[in-house]
Design an enzyme around this catalytic site. Structure first.
Site, PDB file in Angstrom:
ATOM      1  CE  LYS A  41      33.142 -71.339  46.303  1.00  0.00           C
ATOM      2  NZ  LYS A  41      33.918 -72.076  47.287  1.00  0.00           N
ATOM      3  N   GLY A  42      31.825 -64.594  46.234  1.00  0.00           N
ATOM      4  CA  GLY A  42      31.665 -63.430  47.114  1.00  0.00           C
ATOM      5  C   GLY A  42      30.449 -62.574  46.832  1.00  0.00           C
ATOM      6  CD  GLU A  97      33.792 -58.474  41.665  1.00  0.00           C
ATOM      7  OE1 GLU A  97      33.657 -59.041  42.763  1.00  0.00           O
ATOM      8  OE2 GLU A  97      34.662 -58.795  40.843  1.00  0.00           O
ATOM      9  CG  ASP A  98      33.315 -59.968  46.690  1.00  0.00           C
ATOM     10  OD1 ASP A  98      33.810 -59.434  45.663  1.00  0.00           O
ATOM     11  OD2 ASP A  98      33.812 -60.967  47.228  1.00  0.00           O
ATOM     12  CG  ASP A 101      42.161 -55.362  47.161  1.00  0.00           C
ATOM     13  OD1 ASP A 101      42.203 -54.467  47.992  1.00  0.00           O
ATOM     14  OD2 ASP A 101      43.039 -56.255  47.094  1.00  0.00           O
ATOM     15  CE  LYS A 129      39.898 -54.217  51.585  1.00  0.00           C
ATOM     16  NZ  LYS A 129      40.813 -55.380  51.658  1.00  0.00           N
ATOM     17  CG  PHE A 151      41.267 -59.606  54.813  1.00  0.00           C
ATOM     18  CD1 PHE A 151      41.680 -59.686  53.488  1.00  0.00           C
ATOM     19  CD2 PHE A 151      40.451 -60.612  55.321  1.00  0.00           C
ATOM     20  CE1 PHE A 151      41.302 -60.755  52.689  1.00  0.00           C
ATOM     21  CE2 PHE A 151      40.066 -61.685  54.535  1.00  0.00           C
ATOM     22  CZ  PHE A 151      40.496 -61.758  53.214  1.00  0.00           C
ATOM     23  CG  ASP A 158      36.546 -66.233  51.337  1.00  0.00           C
ATOM     24  OD1 ASP A 158      36.546 -65.342  50.469  1.00  0.00           O
ATOM     25  OD2 ASP A 158      37.418 -67.124  51.400  1.00  0.00           O
ATOM     26  NE  ARG A 164      32.810 -67.962  50.277  1.00  0.00           N
ATOM     27  CZ  ARG A 164      33.633 -67.262  49.493  1.00  0.00           C
ATOM     28  NH1 ARG A 164      33.367 -66.008  49.233  1.00  0.00           N
ATOM     29  NH2 ARG A 164      34.716 -67.815  48.984  1.00  0.00           N
TER      30      ARG A 164
END
Ligand code: IMP
Ligand code: MG
Length: 174
Positions: A41-42, A97-98, A101, A129, A151, A158, A164
Site C-alpha cells: 500500500k506504501g 516504490e515508497d 531498504d 536508505k 524509521f 506506515d 500513511r
C-alpha cells in the site's frame, strides 16, 4: 498513547521533488507511454502524485506483495497478495516504490516481472536508505530522497498501518 512525529522532509519539499522527478520521467520517456506499477500500500500516495506530474501517456496497475518471515527484516521471498490486472508484454514498465531498504522485496519483484516480457523495467522510489542495502545489484533509476537509517512514516509509509496519510515524511520518536 499518541506518538511524537518529527518532520524529516516537509510537505513542500516532497511536492517539489515529485514534480521534478515527474518532469525527468516525462523527458526520458518522450514519444513513449509509461506503465506505472504501484506497489501497495506504501506506494499509493507517491504513485498518484507522480502520475499527475508525468506528461507522456500513463497507464496504471497495482500489485500487493508480502515478504515471508517475521520481525522487521524482509526475507526476500515475496508472496504475491494481489497480482497485476494487465499483462506487461511490450510495455515500458516503471515500478513505483515508497522506500527501498534492504532491496530484497524489489529484487524479487523485478525477477518475477521480467518473466512477463516488458519492453523494459525501471525503478522509481520516493525514499532510499542506501546504508541498509543488501541487494547491491538493484539499480534504482529515479530516487526522490536518500535518507539515513531512520524509521520513517507518511506519504504512504506506515507504522503499524498508521500515518500513511501524513503529507510529509516524518520520524516516529519512540
Ligand atoms: P526491503 O525488502 O528491505 O527493501 O523492504 C522494503 C519495505 O520495508 C518497504 O516497502 C516498506 O514497506 C518497509 N520499510 C522499510 N523501511 C521503512 C520505514 O522506514 N518506514 C516504513 N516502512 C519501511
Ligand atoms: Mg513497499
Amino acid at each position: 498513547m499518541e506518538d511524537k512525529i518529527r518532520v524529516l522532509i516537509p510537505e513542500q519539499e516532497v511536492d517539489e521533488k515529485v514534480k521534478e522527478i515527474g518532469k525527468r520521467i516525462s523527458e526520458d520517456y518522450a514519444g513513449k507511454s509509461v506503465h506505472l506499477i504501484c506497489v501497495l500500500k506504501g506506494g499509493v500516495f507517491f504513485t498518484c502524485e507522480l502520475a499527475k506530474r508525468i506528461s507522456v501517456p500513463v497507464s496504471l496497475d497495482f500489485m500487493s506483495v508480502s515478504s515471508y518471515g517475521s520481525g522487521t527484516e524482509s526475507s526476500g521471498v515475496v508472496k504475491i497478495v494481489k497480482d497485476l490486472d494487465e499483462p506487461l508484454a511490450g510495455k515500458h514498465v516503471l515500478i513505483v516504490e515508497d522506500i527501498i531498504d534492504s532491496g530484497r522485496t524489489l529484487s524479487y519483484l523485478i525477477e518475477i516481472l521480467k518473466q512477463r516480457n516488458p519492453a523494459d523495467i525501471r525503478i522509481c522510489t520516493l525514499l532510499d536508505k542506501p546504508s541498509r542495502r543488501v541487494k547491491k545489484e538493484v539499480q534504482v533509476d529515479y530516487t526522490c530522497f536518500s535518507i539515513p537509517d531512520e524509521f520513517v512514516v507518511g506519504y504512504g509509509l506506515d507504522y503499524d498501518q498508521k500515518y500513511r496519510n501524513l503529507p510529509y515524511i516524518g520520524v516516529v520518536e519512540l
